[in-house]
Design a protein around this motif. Structure first.
Motif, PDB file in Angstrom:
ATOM      1  N   LEU A 158       0.828  -1.213   0.000  1.00 31.22           N
ATOM      2  CA  LEU A 158       0.000   0.000   0.000  1.00 31.22           C
ATOM      3  C   LEU A 158       0.859   1.257   0.000  1.00 31.22           C
ATOM      4  N   PHE A 159       1.967   1.225   0.732  1.00 31.83           N
ATOM      5  CA  PHE A 159       2.839   2.400   0.757  1.00 31.83           C
ATOM      6  C   PHE A 159       3.462   2.626  -0.617  1.00 31.83           C
ATOM      7  N   SER A 160       3.851   1.549  -1.292  1.00 36.73           N
ATOM      8  CA  SER A 160       4.386   1.706  -2.649  1.00 36.73           C
ATOM      9  C   SER A 160       3.319   2.259  -3.573  1.00 36.73           C
ATOM     10  N   GLU A 161       2.080   1.831  -3.382  1.00 38.91           N
ATOM     11  CA  GLU A 161       0.975   2.348  -4.186  1.00 38.91           C
ATOM     12  C   GLU A 161       0.757   3.833  -3.925  1.00 38.91           C
ATOM     13  N   ILE A 162       0.905   4.287  -2.638  1.00 37.16           N
ATOM     14  CA  ILE A 162       0.771   5.715  -2.305  1.00 37.16           C
ATOM     15  C   ILE A 162       1.850   6.518  -3.012  1.00 37.16           C
ATOM     16  N   LEU A 163       3.096   6.011  -2.992  1.00 37.89           N
ATOM     17  CA  LEU A 163       4.177   6.725  -3.672  1.00 37.89           C
ATOM     18  C   LEU A 163       3.924   6.797  -5.173  1.00 37.89           C
ATOM     19  N   ALA A 164       3.472   5.689  -5.767  1.00 36.37           N
ATOM     20  CA  ALA A 164       3.239   5.685  -7.216  1.00 36.37           C
ATOM     21  C   ALA A 164       2.096   6.609  -7.592  1.00 36.37           C
ATOM     22  N   GLU A 165       1.052   6.676  -6.748  1.00 34.19           N
ATOM     23  CA  GLU A 165      -0.119   7.511  -7.065  1.00 34.19           C
ATOM     24  C   GLU A 165       0.162   8.989  -6.856  1.00 34.19           C
ATOM     25  N   ASN A 166       0.978   9.334  -5.903  1.00 41.31           N
ATOM     26  CA  ASN A 166       1.179  10.747  -5.557  1.00 41.31           C
ATOM     27  C   ASN A 166       2.557  11.266  -5.945  1.00 41.31           C
ATOM     28  N   PHE A 167       3.586  10.418  -5.925  1.00 42.52           N
ATOM     29  CA  PHE A 167       4.946  10.879  -6.198  1.00 42.52           C
ATOM     30  C   PHE A 167       5.601   9.906  -7.192  1.00 42.52           C
ATOM     31  N   PRO A 168       5.255   9.978  -8.458  1.00 39.15           N
ATOM     32  CA  PRO A 168       5.795   9.022  -9.439  1.00 39.15           C
ATOM     33  C   PRO A 168       7.315   9.003  -9.484  1.00 39.15           C
ATOM     34  N   GLY A 169       7.915  10.145  -9.292  1.00 37.19           N
ATOM     35  CA  GLY A 169       9.367  10.199  -9.333  1.00 37.19           C
ATOM     36  C   GLY A 169       9.999   9.436  -8.181  1.00 37.19           C
ATOM     37  N   CYS A 173       7.824  16.352  -0.205  1.00 36.20           N
ATOM     38  CA  CYS A 173       6.979  16.237  -1.394  1.00 36.20           C
ATOM     39  C   CYS A 173       5.498  16.279  -1.020  1.00 36.20           C
ATOM     40  N   ALA A 174       5.165  15.680   0.148  1.00 36.93           N
ATOM     41  CA  ALA A 174       3.766  15.679   0.595  1.00 36.93           C
ATOM     42  C   ALA A 174       3.317  17.087   0.936  1.00 36.93           C
ATOM     43  N   ARG A 175       4.207  17.889   1.549  1.00 35.88           N
ATOM     44  CA  ARG A 175       3.844  19.276   1.868  1.00 35.88           C
ATOM     45  C   ARG A 175       3.665  20.099   0.599  1.00 35.88           C
ATOM     46  N   GLU A 176       4.467  19.839  -0.390  1.00 38.14           N
ATOM     47  CA  GLU A 176       4.359  20.589  -1.628  1.00 38.14           C
ATOM     48  C   GLU A 176       3.099  20.194  -2.392  1.00 38.14           C
ATOM     49  N   LYS A 177       2.757  18.937  -2.381  1.00 36.81           N
ATOM     50  CA  LYS A 177       1.574  18.472  -3.109  1.00 36.81           C
ATOM     51  C   LYS A 177       0.283  18.802  -2.366  1.00 36.81           C
ATOM     52  N   ILE A 204      -2.934  14.421  -0.616  1.00 32.72           N
ATOM     53  CA  ILE A 204      -2.427  13.064  -0.807  1.00 32.72           C
ATOM     54  C   ILE A 204      -3.622  12.119  -0.825  1.00 32.72           C
ATOM     55  N   THR A 205      -3.608  11.151  -1.771  1.00 35.09           N
ATOM     56  CA  THR A 205      -4.748  10.242  -1.904  1.00 35.09           C
ATOM     57  C   THR A 205      -4.251   8.798  -1.993  1.00 35.09           C
ATOM     58  N   LEU A 206      -5.142   7.876  -1.724  1.00 36.19           N
ATOM     59  CA  LEU A 206      -4.919   6.451  -1.928  1.00 36.19           C
ATOM     60  C   LEU A 206      -6.172   5.891  -2.578  1.00 36.19           C
ATOM     61  N   ARG A 207      -5.999   5.527  -3.896  1.00 35.31           N
ATOM     62  CA  ARG A 207      -7.135   5.044  -4.685  1.00 35.31           C
ATOM     63  C   ARG A 207      -8.274   6.074  -4.694  1.00 35.31           C
ATOM     64  N   GLY A 208      -7.850   7.359  -4.758  1.00 34.58           N
ATOM     65  CA  GLY A 208      -8.799   8.454  -4.865  1.00 34.58           C
ATOM     66  C   GLY A 208      -9.311   8.984  -3.546  1.00 34.58           C
ATOM     67  N   SER A 209      -9.064   8.284  -2.436  1.00 32.18           N
ATOM     68  CA  SER A 209      -9.522   8.752  -1.112  1.00 32.18           C
ATOM     69  C   SER A 209      -8.407   9.542  -0.431  1.00 32.18           C
ATOM     70  N   PRO A 210      -8.753  10.671   0.195  1.00 31.26           N
ATOM     71  CA  PRO A 210      -7.707  11.490   0.824  1.00 31.26           C
ATOM     72  C   PRO A 210      -7.099  10.792   2.060  1.00 31.26           C
ATOM     73  N   ILE A 211      -5.787  10.906   2.168  1.00 36.38           N
ATOM     74  CA  ILE A 211      -5.056  10.417   3.342  1.00 36.38           C
ATOM     75  C   ILE A 211      -4.057  11.484   3.760  1.00 36.38           C
ATOM     76  N   ARG A 212      -3.366  11.234   4.861  1.00 38.58           N
ATOM     77  CA  ARG A 212      -2.357  12.202   5.328  1.00 38.58           C
ATOM     78  C   ARG A 212      -1.064  11.466   5.627  1.00 38.58           C
ATOM     79  N   LEU A 213       0.041  12.142   5.318  1.00 36.98           N
ATOM     80  CA  LEU A 213       1.368  11.642   5.660  1.00 36.98           C
ATOM     81  C   LEU A 213       1.991  12.611   6.667  1.00 36.98           C
ATOM     82  N   THR A 214       2.501  12.076   7.761  1.00 37.18           N
ATOM     83  CA  THR A 214       3.124  12.913   8.775  1.00 37.18           C
ATOM     84  C   THR A 214       4.256  12.144   9.422  1.00 37.18           C
ATOM     85  N   ALA A 215       5.112  12.856  10.122  1.00 36.72           N
ATOM     86  CA  ALA A 215       6.201  12.194  10.848  1.00 36.72           C
ATOM     87  C   ALA A 215       5.628  11.444  12.046  1.00 36.72           C
ATOM     88  N   ASP A 216       6.363  10.467  12.490  1.00 36.58           N
ATOM     89  CA  ASP A 216       5.944   9.649  13.637  1.00 36.58           C
ATOM     90  C   ASP A 216       6.722  10.095  14.865  1.00 36.58           C
TER      91      ASP A 216
END
Length: 336
Positions: free
Chosen positions: A188-199, A244-248, A251-263
């Motif tokens: 799923l994390f690889s899918e998030i990167l591919a969907e939002n940050f192709p590079g 990259c997440a702050r710039e974009k 962030i989505t996963l399969r079209g649904s909004p999600i959030r990325l943050t530090a732990d």
């Protein structure tokens, strides 16, 4: 002629004998000397007898009067003697009572003195105990303060250790429960990167070391899904992805909004939350606020970047900047 005179004299004498002693005339007052010389022997004898009887009667009356007076005086003397005896008895009784009262009073005073001395000693002991208790309380307070300080330091150390351990982690919020069944959390994390940050998805150096949900046990009563924690191999890759997440922004996963943050640790998260209201106000004033790692506030003021580790430092700085004080007046007042 002489017989009439003697008769008159006899009646006069009889009248005199009937008078009270204090009003009777003595024989020398009744007769003149020449009259006495003219008396015959029989008359003279009668005269002498009457005179003697008169004297005798007066003497008896005087004696009786004296005896009455003596008797009265004796009675009065007896009364006085009894009164004196009673008075003496009363005085003696009062003296005994007074002496007894004095003894009782002295005993009471001695008892009170002993009681006061005992109370004084007890007060002294109590003061010593209170002083000891105060010293112990002060020692306990200082010990508790040291323990609290040690606990705070330990919490900070633990928090720093947790933050150090979690430093390469990324926390993903909003991933529905059960979505990881097909590909797993790493997929799923690889899918998030591919969907939002192709590079970034093509970057072979970005490796996932571990992935799991937190908390481990799912609560059926909880409406929101559990967070996903992704542990990367390096902190540099985590910072790159979050940038990259702050710039974009979205962030989505399969079209649904999600959030990325530090732990972060719970303490650091709480500290970062406390900056949110202040950061929001500064963001509205275009001061470009940022919450830096682990829980520092940074913003631009008068062309300079200012960073603060605590709210007290921020308050001290704001007190010297009237314009900034006006901006943060409400939020800092509510914090106080």
């Amino acid at each position: 002629m002489p017989s009439n005179k003697h008769r008159n004299r006899g009646s006069k004498i009889n009248d005199d004998t009937m008078m009270p002693p204090n009003k009777q005339n003595t024989p020398s007052q009744e007769y003149e000397d020449d009259e006495i010389e003219e008396m015959q022997d029989a008359d003279f004898k009668k005269f002498m007898i009457r005179t003697f009887r008169s004297f005798q009667k007066q003497i008896l009356e005087l004696q009786k009067s004296l005896m009455d007076k003596i008797e009265n005086l004796s009675r009065e003397n007896e009364i006085l003697r009894k009164s004196q005896n009673e008075t003496q008895k009363l005085v003696e009784q009062e003296s005994v009572i007074v002496k007894r009262n004095q003894n009782e009073m002295k005993s009471s005073i001695d008892q009170m003195t002993n009681t006061l001395e005992s109370l004084k000693n007890r007060m002294g002991e109590a003061e010593e105990r209170i002083s000891d208790l105060e010293d112990r309380a002060q020692e306990n307070i200082q010990s508790n303060q040291r323990k609290e300080e040690e606990i705070r330091n330990l919490k900070n150390i633990v928090g720093n250790l947790q933050d150090t351990i979690k430093k390469p982690n990324i926390r993903v919020l909003g991933v529905p429960e059960g979505m990881e069944r097909e590909k797993g959390l790493e997929g799923l994390f690889s899918e998030i990167l591919a969907e939002n940050f192709p590079g970034l998805e093509k970057d072979r150096d970005i490796l996932v070391q571990e992935a799991h949900r937190t908390p481990n046990k799912h609560d059926q009563k909880r409406s929101s899904p559990r967070h996903v924690v992704i542990k990367l191999t390096t902190v540099k890759h985590k910072e790159k992805i979050l940038k990259c997440a702050r710039e974009k922004r979205q962030i989505t996963l399969r079209g649904s909004p999600i959030r990325l943050t530090a732990d972060f640790s719970s303490e650091t998260l709480q500290a970062r939350r406390e900056w949110r209201d202040i950061a929001q106000v500064l963001r509205e004033k275009n001061c470009q606020p940022r919450i830096l790692y682990p829980a520092k506030l940074s913003f631009v003021n008068e062309g300079e970047i200012k960073t603060f580790h605590s709210k007290q430092k921020l308050k001290d700085f704001v007190a010297t900047r009237p314009a900034l004080q006006k901006i943060l007046k409400d939020v800092l007042h509510s914090e106080t």
